[in-house]
Structure formats: structure tokens, C-alpha cells
Motif scaffolding. Structure first.
Motif, mmCIF file in Angstrom:
data_model
loop_
_atom_site.group_PDB
_atom_site.id
_atom_site.type_symbol
_atom_site.label_atom_id
_atom_site.label_comp_id
_atom_site.label_asym_id
_atom_site.label_seq_id
_atom_site.Cartn_x
_atom_site.Cartn_y
_atom_site.Cartn_z
ATOM 1 N N GLN A 202 31.087 38.265 26.030
ATOM 2 C CA GLN A 202 32.307 39.075 25.906
ATOM 3 C C GLN A 202 32.075 40.496 26.404
ATOM 4 O OE1 GLN A 202 33.179 38.254 21.787
ATOM 5 N NE2 GLN A 202 34.415 36.449 22.297
ATOM 6 N N GLU A 203 30.878 41.001 26.155
ATOM 7 C CA GLU A 203 30.533 42.340 26.637
ATOM 8 C C GLU A 203 30.553 42.355 28.170
ATOM 9 O OE1 GLU A 203 27.236 44.511 24.572
ATOM 10 O OE2 GLU A 203 26.327 44.320 26.550
ATOM 11 N N MET A 204 29.999 41.303 28.769
ATOM 12 C CA MET A 204 29.968 41.210 30.240
ATOM 13 C C MET A 204 31.402 41.186 30.801
ATOM 14 S SD MET A 204 30.430 38.584 32.614
ATOM 15 C CE MET A 204 30.051 37.006 31.893
ATOM 16 N N VAL A 205 32.275 40.425 30.163
ATOM 17 C CA VAL A 205 33.662 40.334 30.652
ATOM 18 C C VAL A 205 34.369 41.679 30.464
ATOM 19 C CG1 VAL A 205 35.914 39.235 30.289
ATOM 20 C CG2 VAL A 205 33.824 37.855 30.303
ATOM 21 N N SER A 206 34.139 42.301 29.303
ATOM 22 C CA SER A 206 34.828 43.565 29.033
ATOM 23 C C SER A 206 34.405 44.651 30.032
ATOM 24 C CB SER A 206 34.576 44.026 27.595
ATOM 25 O OG SER A 206 33.238 44.451 27.493
ATOM 26 N N LYS A 207 33.235 44.470 30.651
ATOM 27 C CA LYS A 207 32.786 45.436 31.676
ATOM 28 C C LYS A 207 33.165 44.938 33.066
ATOM 29 C CE LYS A 207 28.930 47.279 29.008
ATOM 30 N NZ LYS A 207 27.476 47.208 28.798
ATOM 31 N N GLY A 208 34.217 44.130 33.134
ATOM 32 C CA GLY A 208 34.727 43.675 34.440
ATOM 33 C C GLY A 208 33.813 42.649 35.080
ATOM 34 N N TYR A 209 33.345 41.711 34.293
ATOM 35 C CA TYR A 209 32.431 40.665 34.789
ATOM 36 C C TYR A 209 31.175 41.295 35.397
ATOM 37 C CZ TYR A 209 35.807 36.982 33.834
ATOM 38 O OH TYR A 209 36.664 36.112 33.202
ATOM 39 N N GLU A 210 30.602 42.198 34.629
ATOM 40 C CA GLU A 210 29.405 42.893 35.093
ATOM 41 C C GLU A 210 28.291 41.894 35.406
ATOM 42 O OE1 GLU A 210 27.326 46.923 33.625
ATOM 43 O OE2 GLU A 210 27.088 45.252 32.239
ATOM 44 N N GLY A 211 27.688 42.031 36.552
ATOM 45 C CA GLY A 211 26.627 41.107 36.971
ATOM 46 C C GLY A 211 27.130 40.125 38.018
ATOM 47 N N PHE A 212 28.442 39.963 38.083
ATOM 48 C CA PHE A 212 29.023 39.112 39.126
ATOM 49 C C PHE A 212 29.557 39.986 40.250
ATOM 50 C CE2 PHE A 212 29.415 36.306 35.410
ATOM 51 C CZ PHE A 212 28.899 35.124 35.928
#
Ligand code: N01
Length: 538
Positions: free
Chosen positions: A525-535
Motif C-alpha cells: 500500500q505504501e508503494m501504491v500511495s507513492k505512485g507505484y514507486e519502483g515501477f
């Protein structure tokens, strides 16, 4: 649906490979989103694992009602499980019901093994070749090929000389095999071997069990579901779902928050006894918070279980062969059994410890070891799976510039959060390597995995993104997170399918995130909330 050969490639929004637990739900979700979806399935029917693994005694080790789909409250409430831990035939019936109830079959091509998939950068699609000359194209390719589905058949010399019948448990004939009065050899004593051995022992004339490594097994304590229990389960959908989402593995079981050594010995032993007397995995996943991380804490549980095993076997020499040593308790998934150990008190059952008496070859009439010849009518290979990556690398999947997925996993699996692999744009791997979806009550974790993939595709469509792929740096950092998590447990030091050690030649590397579903969900959820951080999107 027809499986006739197609020459001109048809186009779909998404191709899903596999119509098991994951594939059916992924199809349901994508269709709801309005996508055109095609599912390829190797088998002639839905079910995946539950279609292929129809060997004697196959059944759940998760509570039936906790394993069922939760995406439809109506489905949950209308299905009646007959046993707390349902047999394979009932689970397959359930999956067929799901396929029919939601009208999923018309999107599935059965008897269609996917052979080759290639990414085309020019038009940003996957081209997919399946059996019967089928050629299709799709924007998204989603693998739902199962965690434990790529059969592991050991290379034993002479296997082709055997004149009797030989089967791997995961390719058991759908019509069954008549074992009555036969001399049967079983190789392998993991969860599958245990279920087979305990089921067939009183039917066969003679059973010879070839055991390489003894395993800690614990009682399943299955029972029929009463009408009152069914009533209670079907009216507890919301509470049950909340409970399952709050435990580390999506099971109904969760650990006692205390550390084992903080608890006085008498109290600890009483707690182990209580868990032992309960059905299911509480005796593994319901112990203390450090049971799978602190060797001393683990040893208190291991000693308890070793003692339980010893008490059930009449011949002390046989008991010693069956008792695991130098092995933490629960660093492999625990086989749950019903009268398994008592099988070895039977006159028609013989245990061969193949570490002290190795198999030298299979010959025409049976199995030869360094010490004896065992004449057999049937050999059953319960030798497990090339887990997690096995079925992915058995398909020729080619990403950017023709890079092969099999080659890219040669020195160990890599991915970003198990969702995607760098170099393979728009490929989503349900229960992929290094994901948080395996150390689990599988459908609970898969359901979340599939929801995330579907939400990601929805996001791409609403934000005019054509292509998604993780960065190599995100993969590197994720791999560090996974390795760090494993270092804190006793898992990495124990050979099993968890780390690929069961497959000769496979890179020995942990294949999954073990930090638990709750933490994995938070990271996701953290990754998604940062705009799909890492993708990276294009
Ligand atoms: O496979 P395994 P499995 N010569 O890899 C032996 C799930 N499951 O199919 O331990 C001789 O665990 C191998 O020996 P060793 C569950 O998650 C669930 O039993 O490597 N022996 C071992 O004894 C489970 O964890 C249910 O030394 C050889 C056995 O074969 C997972 O599936 C039921 C050998 C393989 O054990 C896998 O279980 C069944 C060789 N060359 C399975 N190669 C439920 O209850 C391997 N072995 C839901």
C-alpha cells in the motif's frame, strides 16, 4: 469453447495462463473491469492443483471455510463444506461450481498448454502460442500457473525398465488406480506422501515407504461439519474475513505474542498440548512469536513433537527412523496427518531409510537398494514440485530483446514484490517468486495479489499508461528486504521447496517473502500511495 487451430492472431486485452484457484478469480476480476480476457488451461477442466492432485487421500490442510473464495458473499454463504478439511474431490466440485455460477467457462480454452510467449515492443503486446497452433495477442499477460504445480520427477537409473505401473502423485490418473492387493512402493514422505501412505496402507497387500528425510507431522483432526457449524460459518463472513486478513499467513491461526522462553515451562507445555489437541495448523502457526526465529524457542516445540511421534510407534527402531533430527520444527510446511504414524505398526508396511540404504536403481520388478530388492507392482513418486518458478520457466517466455525468463532466473529468482520481473513488461506473475503470497493459506493471499494486479491495470487504463515494468534497482532493494526477512528466521537453513533445495541444479535461494501478509500489505500500500514507486510506466 473450441480449441481449433488459429492462424491469424486474435487480440485480447489480457491473457491469463491457468484456470485454477488464481486464474478463475483473475478472470472474474478482469471481466468485471470490462476487459476482453482469454484463459488458457492445460487440463481439460478447471481446478489447477485440485484437478491434477487427485491421488488417494488428497485434502486441505487449511480449514475449508477459510480456504474458500471470499470475493462473493453469496457464494461463501451458499456453499456447504462437508468436512472441516475437505477432500480433493469436494474442492474440485466447488471450483466447477464457481466456474459455472459465474459463467467463466466461455472465456477458457481447455487442453491448451501455453508453449511460448514473446513481448513485442513495437506494438506493446504479448504474442502467445498455445497447443493446437493457437496464436493470440494481448496487452497484458498474467500467469496463474500455481505455486506447486511443476512436477518434480527424480532421475533414478533404470526407471524405464520397470514393468509395473508408475505414477507421480500430481499426475494421478483421473479415474483412479486400483491398488487393492498390490505391492506398492512410495518414494517421498512430504505432505503428499504422508496423505497417500496413511490412505492406502490398509488396502494394499504390501507397502514399502522409501524415506529420505523424516518430517515433523502433526494430527489434522478432521471431522464432518455439522449443521450448526455450517450455520455459524456462513453467518460469520465479515468477522472471518477480518480475522483472516489480520493473521500473518491468512490462516485462522496466529501466534501467541509472547516469546517461548518468557513462559514458564509447565505453562508452555500445557499450551503445546492444547494446540496439539486442536484441529489444523495451530500447532505450527499458533505457537510463540519466536518459534520460527529463535533456535532455543523452536527446540522446545521440536522436542515436544518428537516425543509425540515416539509415543505412537511400537518399534523403537522404526520410531527413530521417523523422528527428524537436526531440523527445526516448522521450517518446512508441516504435513497434517490422520493415523500416519500408526501405519508403521502394521505388518504389511515396511519403512526404508534411503540415507542408510540408498536406492541404487529401479529394475524390471521393483526397486533395488544397497541392501535389498523390493518387488513392486506399483511405484508412486510423491517427490514434490519445482515450486514457484517451475511452471514459469517451463514456458518459453521472452521479454525485452528476447531475454528468456528461464535464463534470467538461472542464478536465482528475482522480481519486484513478486508482482513483476524486470525485463518483462506488462507481465504479471500471480504468486510469483519473492512475493508475499506463498507462506500462506494460499487463496487468501492470492485473492489480494489478484486484486492488486487488477487495480494496477485499472490505474494504467485510467491514467493512459501503456506499459509497466519494475526498475532493476527496485528489484535489488526488494531482494534485500526478502533476504533480510529470511535471515531472521530458521527457514533458510533448512532444505525444502521454500528455497529450491529440493531440485537438483536449481539455485538455492529463498523463493518468497516471509514477513507475513499483514506487513506485505502495508509495504504494497505504501508503494501504491507513492505512485507505484519502483515501477516505471511508459
Ligand atoms: O513435496 P515435498 P510434497 N529420492 O517437496 C522426497 C503442499 N501440499 O508434494 O525431504 C528420494 O514436500 C523428499 O525427500 P527430502 C504443501 O505446501 C499440501 O509432499 O527432499 N526422495 C520428500 O520426502 C507441501 O509442502 C497438501 O529428502 C525424494 C518428498 O519427496 C507441498 O505441497 C498436500 C527425491 C517431497 O516432499 C509439497 O509437498 C500435499 C529423490 N530423488 C502437498 N526427491 C495439503 O494438505 C524428492 N524426494 C493441502
Amino acid at each position: 469453447m473450441s480449441t481449433t487451430a488459429k492462424t491469424d492472431a486474435e487480440h485480447f486485452d489480457a491473457i491469463v495462463i491457468g484456470a485454477g484457484i488464481a486464474g478463475l478469480y483473475q478472470l472474474y476480476r478482469l471481466r468485471k473491469l470490462g476487459l476482453s480476457v482469454l484463459v488458457f488451461e492445460d487440463a481439460p477442466d478447471v481446478g489447477g492443483t485440485w484437478y491434477w492432485n487427485c491421488y488417494p487421500g488428497a485434502r486441505f490442510d487449511s480449514e475449508s471455510y477459510s480456504y474458500a473464495y471470499f470475493f462473493s458473499k453469496e457464494l461463501f454463504e451458499e456453499w456447504t463444506w462437508s468436512e472441516h478439511f475437505a477432500a480433493q474431490s469436494e474442492t474440485l466440485r466447488y471450483m466447477r461450481h464457481v466456474a459455472d455460477r459465474f459463467d467463466l467457462r466461455r472465456h477458457i480454452r481447455f487442453n491448451s498448454r501455453v508453449e511460448h510467449c514473446a513481448w513485442n515492443e513495437a506494438d506493446k503486446t504479448w504474442s502467445v502460442h498455445a497447443g493446437g497452433g493457437q496464436r493470440v495477442r494481448a496487452k497484458y499477460l498474467i500467469t496463474a500457473v500455481g505455486v506447486l504445480s511443476a512436477t518434480h520427477m527424480p532421475h533414478l537409473p533404470g526407471i524405464e525398465e520397470f514393468k509395473g505401473q508408475a505414477y507421480h502423485s500430481s499426475r494421478w490418473p483421473q479415474g483412479g488406480v486400483n491398488l487393492k492387493g498390490k505391492r506398492v512402493g512410495v518414494i517421498g514422505t512430504g505432505s503428499t506422501g504422508v496423505q497417500i501412505i496413511q490412505t492406502i496402507a490398509d488396502e494394499v497387500d504390501r507397502l514399502v515407504v522409501f524415506q529420505r528425510t523424516p518430517t515433523y507431522c502433526a494430527p489434522l483432526r478432521n471431522a464432518p461439519v455439522t449443521a450448526a457449524e455450517h450455520e455459524a460459518f456462513s453467518s460469520s463472513y465479515d468477522a472471518l474475513l477480518e480475522r483472516l486478513r489480520g493473521t500473518p499467513g491468512g490462516f485462522i491461526h496466529s501466534p501467541d505474542e509472547r516469546r517461548a522462553m518468557e513462559v514458564p515451562e509447565n505453562e508452555r507445555l500445557a499450551y503445546y498440548e492444547k494446540k496439539w489437541a486442536e484441529p489444523g495448523f495451530g500447532k505450527w502457526l499458533g505457537l510463540y512469536s519466536d518459534s520460527l526465529s529463535d533456535p532455543a524457542a523452536n527446540e522446545t516445540a521440536a522436542a515436544f513433537v518428537r516425543n509425540k511421534i515416539r509415543q505412537r510407534i511400537n518399534d523403537p527402531a522404526v520410531a527413530e527412523k521417523l523422528i527428524p533430527r537436526n531440523q527445526p520444527f516448522g521450517a518446512k510446511r508441516i504435513p497434517l496427518e490422520t493415523h500416519y504414524y500408526e501405519v508403521y505398526n502394521r505388518k504389511n508396511v515396511h519403512l526404508v531409510d534411503i540415507r542408510s540404504e540408498p536406492i541404487s536403481r529401479i529394475y524390471g520388478r521393483g526397486i533395488r537398494t544397497s541392501a535389498a530388492e523390493y518387488e513392486l507392482d506399483v511405484i508412486i513418486f510423491a517427490t514434490g514440485f519445482d515450486a514457484i518458478t517451475g511452471n514459469l520457466v517451463r514456458i518459453d517466455i521472452r521479454g525485452t530483446e528476447g531475454i528468456s525468463l528461464a535464463d534470467s532466473f538461472k542464478s536465482g529468482p528475482h522480481s519486484f514484490m513478486g508482482l513483476q520481473v524486470a525485463g518483462f513488461p506488462n507481465l504479471f506473475t500471480i504468486s510469483g517468486p519473492l512475493g508475499g503470497f506463498v507462506f500462506c493459506n494460499v487463496p487468501r493471499c492470492l485473492e489480494e495479489n489478484i486484486d492488486w494486479i487488477t487495480d494496477c491495470i485499472d490505474y494504467m487504463r485510467s491514467h493512459a499508461r501503456e506499459v509497466i515494468e519494475p526498475s532493476a534497482e527496485a528489484e535489488r532493494l526488494w531482494n534485500e528486504t526478502v533476504q533480510e526477512g529470511v535471515r531472521q528466521t530458521l527457514l533458510s537453513g533448512t532444505d525444502s521447496w521454500f528455497n529450491g533445495a529440493n531440485i537438483p541444479g536449481k539455485a538455492r535461494a529463498i523463493q518468497m517473502y516471509v514477513g507475513g501478509l499483514v506487513e506485505f500489505r502495508r509495504l504494497y500500500q505504501e508503494m501504491v500511495s507513492k505512485g507505484y514507486e519502483g515501477f516505471e510506466f511508459r
